[in-house]
Design an enzyme around this catalytic site. Structure first.
Site, PDB file in Angstrom:
ATOM      1  N   ARG A 146       2.930  16.372  25.370  1.00  0.00           N
ATOM      2  CA  ARG A 146       1.760  17.026  25.943  1.00  0.00           C
ATOM      3  C   ARG A 146       0.622  16.909  24.952  1.00  0.00           C
ATOM      4  O   ARG A 146       0.842  16.713  23.747  1.00  0.00           O
ATOM      5  CB  ARG A 146       2.033  18.498  26.284  1.00  0.00           C
ATOM      6  CG  ARG A 146       2.437  19.354  25.127  1.00  0.00           C
ATOM      7  CD  ARG A 146       2.614  20.812  25.517  1.00  0.00           C
ATOM      8  NE  ARG A 146       1.327  21.464  25.742  1.00  0.00           N
ATOM      9  CZ  ARG A 146       1.221  22.750  26.052  1.00  0.00           C
ATOM     10  NH1 ARG A 146       2.322  23.498  26.182  1.00  0.00           N
ATOM     11  NH2 ARG A 146       0.040  23.291  26.230  1.00  0.00           N
ATOM     12  N   ASP A 181       0.811  -1.207   0.000  1.00  0.00           N
ATOM     13  CA  ASP A 181       0.000   0.000   0.000  1.00  0.00           C
ATOM     14  C   ASP A 181       0.853   1.269   0.000  1.00  0.00           C
ATOM     15  O   ASP A 181       0.438   2.300  -0.530  1.00  0.00           O
ATOM     16  CB  ASP A 181      -0.940   0.005   1.208  1.00  0.00           C
ATOM     17  CG  ASP A 181      -2.119  -0.948   1.013  1.00  0.00           C
ATOM     18  OD1 ASP A 181      -2.307  -1.431  -0.119  1.00  0.00           O
ATOM     19  OD2 ASP A 181      -2.846  -1.196   1.991  1.00  0.00           O
ATOM     20  N   GLY A 182       2.048   1.210   0.594  1.00  0.00           N
ATOM     21  CA  GLY A 182       2.932   2.372   0.571  1.00  0.00           C
ATOM     22  C   GLY A 182       3.350   2.733  -0.842  1.00  0.00           C
ATOM     23  O   GLY A 182       3.357   3.912  -1.233  1.00  0.00           O
TER      24      GLY A 182
END
Length: 277
Positions: free
Chosen positions: A141, A57-58
Site C-alpha cells: 500500500r 561503491d558499496g
C-alpha cells in the site's frame, strides 16, 4: 603516514592489488594496516591517516561509515562495474597512491546527512548518510509521508517511498528514480518521491542546513534504510529528522572532472541520435 586498506570481500583481485600498493607505500616509509587483519574495523578510524578502498561503491560507503567522523580521507579504486565514488581506475592505482603518500593529491569535502529516528518525538537512534536515507513501504500500500522543512509543510507524499539524497547520492538511487544530478560541491538535499500517486509531485532541492522532518502518517510501519546498509522500522507516527552533519567526508580527488566522470559512466554523448556540434 599511516594508510589503511579496506577490501571488497571475496574479490581476489582486491587482495593482489592491495599487496602491490602496500609495497609501494612501505618503500616510501608509510605504515600499512589492513582492516580486520591488522586492526578491527571499529578501531580503524583513529588508527590511520588515510584509507584506500579497493572495490565498488558499496565498499566505499562502508569505508566512509568507518572513518568519516575521524576526518580520514578516502581513496577509492574501482574494482566494480560503475563506481561513481571509487573514482580511480585500476590502471591509475599506483600513481594515485604515490601521489597521496607524497601529499600531491588534492582532497575534496562531501556533505553527509545526519539522520535521527524519533518515536513519540524522542530521539531513538542517529546515523550518518553519505548517499541517502530512503523510506519505503513495508506492505503493498502507498506510504503517506508528511514532510516539513524548518517547520513549513512541503506536502504529504503518497507514494511507494521517499528518497532524501545528498549531492554525492544524487547519482545513485535518486538518479534511478528520475531525480536531478547535483554537483558534489553543493550543500543541498534532494527529496525524490518513488512512484508518486500524485503526478505533480516532483523532486525538490532544499537547503542542507535546514531541518527536514518526515513523519510516517501511513497508519502502518514503513522501512528506513541508510546508504543501503542500515535498516530500521518506523512505526505509525514515528519520524526522522535530517540535516547536514557538522563534519563532511574527505575524499581524494582524481584528475578527471565530475562531468568527465559522468560522461564516461553514463555514456553521455555516445547515442546515435545526439546532436553534434
Amino acid at each position: 603516514m599511516r594508510f589503511g586498506f579496506l577490501l571488497k570481500p571475496g574479490k581476489p583481485e582486491a587482495t593482489l592489488l592491495a599487496a602491490e600498493l602496500a609495497e609501494v607505500l612501505r618503500k616510501r616509509g608509510c605504515q600499512v594496516l589492513v582492516a580486520e587483519k591488522d586492526v578491527p574495523v571499529d578501531k580503524l578510524g583513529p588508527a590511520i591517516d588515510a584509507l584506500i578502498v579497493l572495490g565498488g561503491d558499496g565498499t566505499f560507503l562502508h569505508g566512509a561509515s568507518l572513518v568519516a567522523d575521524h576526518g580520514v580521507p578516502l581513496l577509492g579504486i574501482n574494482l566494480g562495474s560503475l563506481g561513481f565514488m571509487t573514482q580511480f581506475a585500476r590502471a591509475e592505482a599506483h600513481a594515485a597512491v604515490e601521489a597521496a603518500c607524497d601529499g600531491r593529491l588534492p582532497i575534496d569535502e562531501r556533505m553527509r546527512l545526519e539522520v535521527t529516528v524519533l518515536a513519540d518525538n524522542q530521539p531513538q537512534e542517529r546515523r550518518s548518510a553519505l548517499n541517502e536515507a530512503v523510506i519505503l513501504r513495508s506492505i503493498s500500500r502507498l506510504t503517506e509521508l508528511r514532510t516539513e522543512l524548518g517547520g513549513d509543510v512541503i506536502t504529504t507524499y503518497k507514494a511507494d517511498g521517499l528518497i532524501i539524497s545528498t549531492p554525492t547520492g544524487s547519482t545513485a538511487y535518486n538518479l534511478a528514480a528520475l531525480g536531478p544530478i547535483l554537483t558534489p560541491d553543493l550543500e543541498a538535499m534532494v527529496l525524490t518521491p518513488i512512484c508518486s500517486h500524485t503526478l505533480t509531485n516532483r523532486p525538490v532541492v532544499v537547503r542542507a542546513d535546514a531541518q527536514l522532518r518526515v513523519t510516517n502518517d501511513s497508519g502502518v510501519p514503513v522501512t528506513l534504510t541508510i546508504d543501503g546498509r542500515w535498516t530500521r522500522e518506523l512505526g505509525p507516527g514515528h519520524a526522522i529528522e535530517a540535516r547536514k552533519t557538522p563534519r563532511p567526508l574527505r575524499i581524494f580527488r582524481p584528475q578527471s572532472t565530475f562531468f568527465a566522470i559522468l560522461r564516461r559512466k553514463l555514456s553521455w554523448g555516445e547515442g546515435r541520435g545526439e546532436r553534434q556540434g
